[in-house]
Scaffold this active site. Sequence first.
Site, mmCIF file in Angstrom:
data_model
loop_
_atom_site.group_PDB
_atom_site.id
_atom_site.type_symbol
_atom_site.label_atom_id
_atom_site.label_comp_id
_atom_site.label_asym_id
_atom_site.label_seq_id
_atom_site.Cartn_x
_atom_site.Cartn_y
_atom_site.Cartn_z
ATOM 1 N N GLU A 158 40.278 98.778 -22.363
ATOM 2 C CA GLU A 158 38.539 98.546 -22.459
ATOM 3 C C GLU A 158 37.995 99.280 -23.352
ATOM 4 O O GLU A 158 38.058 100.485 -23.581
ATOM 5 C CB GLU A 158 38.134 98.766 -21.105
ATOM 6 C CG GLU A 158 38.355 98.075 -19.852
ATOM 7 C CD GLU A 158 37.680 98.661 -18.452
ATOM 8 O OE1 GLU A 158 36.701 99.278 -18.644
ATOM 9 O OE2 GLU A 158 38.263 98.410 -17.479
ATOM 10 N N GLU A 201 41.019 103.515 -14.090
ATOM 11 C CA GLU A 201 40.257 104.643 -14.177
ATOM 12 C C GLU A 201 40.058 105.577 -12.807
ATOM 13 O O GLU A 201 38.940 105.479 -12.013
ATOM 14 C CB GLU A 201 38.852 104.080 -14.457
ATOM 15 C CG GLU A 201 38.650 103.410 -15.604
ATOM 16 C CD GLU A 201 37.266 103.376 -16.268
ATOM 17 O OE1 GLU A 201 36.289 103.536 -15.480
ATOM 18 O OE2 GLU A 201 37.064 102.978 -17.344
HETATM 19 C C1 FCB Z 1 34.653 100.501 -16.616
HETATM 20 C C2 FCB Z 1 35.128 99.833 -15.692
HETATM 21 C C3 FCB Z 1 34.905 98.422 -15.932
HETATM 22 C C4 FCB Z 1 33.639 98.101 -16.350
HETATM 23 C C5 FCB Z 1 33.337 99.084 -17.787
HETATM 24 C C6 FCB Z 1 31.849 98.792 -18.255
HETATM 25 O O1 FCB Z 1 34.498 101.940 -16.233
HETATM 26 O O2 FCB Z 1 36.640 100.109 -15.689
HETATM 27 O O3 FCB Z 1 35.089 97.774 -14.736
HETATM 28 O O4 FCB Z 1 32.532 98.318 -15.214
HETATM 29 O O5 FCB Z 1 33.415 100.303 -17.077
#
Ligand code: FCB
Length: 472
Positions: free
Chosen positions: A378, A174
């Site tokens: 994620e 990210e």
């Molecule tokens: C993302 C991050 C991760 C976590 C999630 C909820 O932005 O990559 O580390 O904090 O959100």
Amino acid sequence: MTSGSPDYRDSATFSDDFLFGSATASYQIEGAAREDGRGVSIWDTFSATPGRVVHGHTGDVADDHYHRVDSDLDLMSRLELEAYRFSIAWPRIQPTGSGQVNERGVGFYSRLVDGLLERGIKPIATLYHWDLPQQLEDRGGWTDRDTAYRFAEYAAIMGEALGDRIDTWTTLNEPWCSAYLGYGSGAHAPGIQSGRAALTAVHHLNLAHGLGTTELRHVVGDAAKYSVTLNFHVLRGGGYGDDDAMRRIDALANRAFTGPMLRGEYPADLLEDTAPVTDWAFVKPGDLELIHQPIDVLGVNYYSTATVRLWDGASPRQTADGHKNSGGSPWPGSEHVEFIEQEGPYTAMGWNIAPDGLEELLVSLSEQFPELPLMITENGAAFDDEVVDGRVADAERVDYLRRHFVAASRAIDRGVDLRGYLVWSLLDNFEWAYGYTKRFGIVHVDYETQERTVKDSGEWFAEVIRTRRIAE
Ligand code: FCB
């Protein structure tokens, strides 16, 4: 927009080679912040600064994963994970961000990777999940071009150490957050509030990705896969001037990274929108070729959608963009875009639950980049979980995951080359500016005792992995 039941509660099946796993990040779980030669990271400094993190929480101890790695590996086996995405703390490897390698730091990750392989779990390693060595920040951090070259050096060190044992290397997690929250809004470390700094950081992060990928490929060869993880903003229009608002945010949030990394160019409208902030003179001749490296898989992080419109200049400006409000803007040159309240239901982060956004995103990416396989690196949700009689009955998380899995399966049915799904997160952990107040784990962590309790969602996930199906 999609056919079939609109609530994403139908059944789904997944092929045997679809990779299910879970994800974490070094600063969020490891603790042992001053052990075995680890240097200071920008998150150590930031969290120790009063007012930056809720309740003054820090990652000093976190989940104490550094000392509990063996039992955490057993937990992964128990959950039948097929892949584990972790990140490497750069300051454990190079305490000052350059030069001298700290072998004890390398040893920790080497043992982790061996432990994964012994258990048949594929290691997916992220080189940078936000814990920049403080000494690099002192020289300008991601606003300093040299940081990208230091990153490439670090990538080569890790490639030498673990190259043959890693399934997939991810350069950055990210970069949107690193650049715009770190240097624009100031909600994340290093907490700087400058639109110009944020855009400079965008470019140097892109450069780091390109240089790092090149180094890794050079050292490791084609035995491993190479990737980057982006958090795409899935946008909805919310009234006045929304076409322009969506285009602007799409340019800053999404195309500022996919443009150079996957097409070898910055989008013209991005350069135009941000002209009042910077002339982009930090982009040097040849940089775009360096950044535009072939990758094998694109990591996709998705949590919710965002609804935007232009501010009409009269009513109070809305900034419900889902991130801790810290004063600065994460949208250089487009501060007049409003982020408006979205329809619920919401998670404990206040993020709206929208599995349709995931399906739409996956289909859109596969249309934009037809040759590139995708992996959800994620997805997950925070809720206010409690342990009652040794059990965490997190029905809302089960429902969230189930609906997003179905969304992913629908995208696959529509032709998307989606290779896997990594749930955020294995363990409750340090949720950045929110400290320990938000629980994302499929395993509960008692921060007093460090006791782990598999939540109902963890048991449910293990069954999905085992059976390859979600029943209606
Ligand atoms: C993302 C991050 C991760 C976590 C999630 C909820 O932005 O990559 O580390 O904090 O959100």
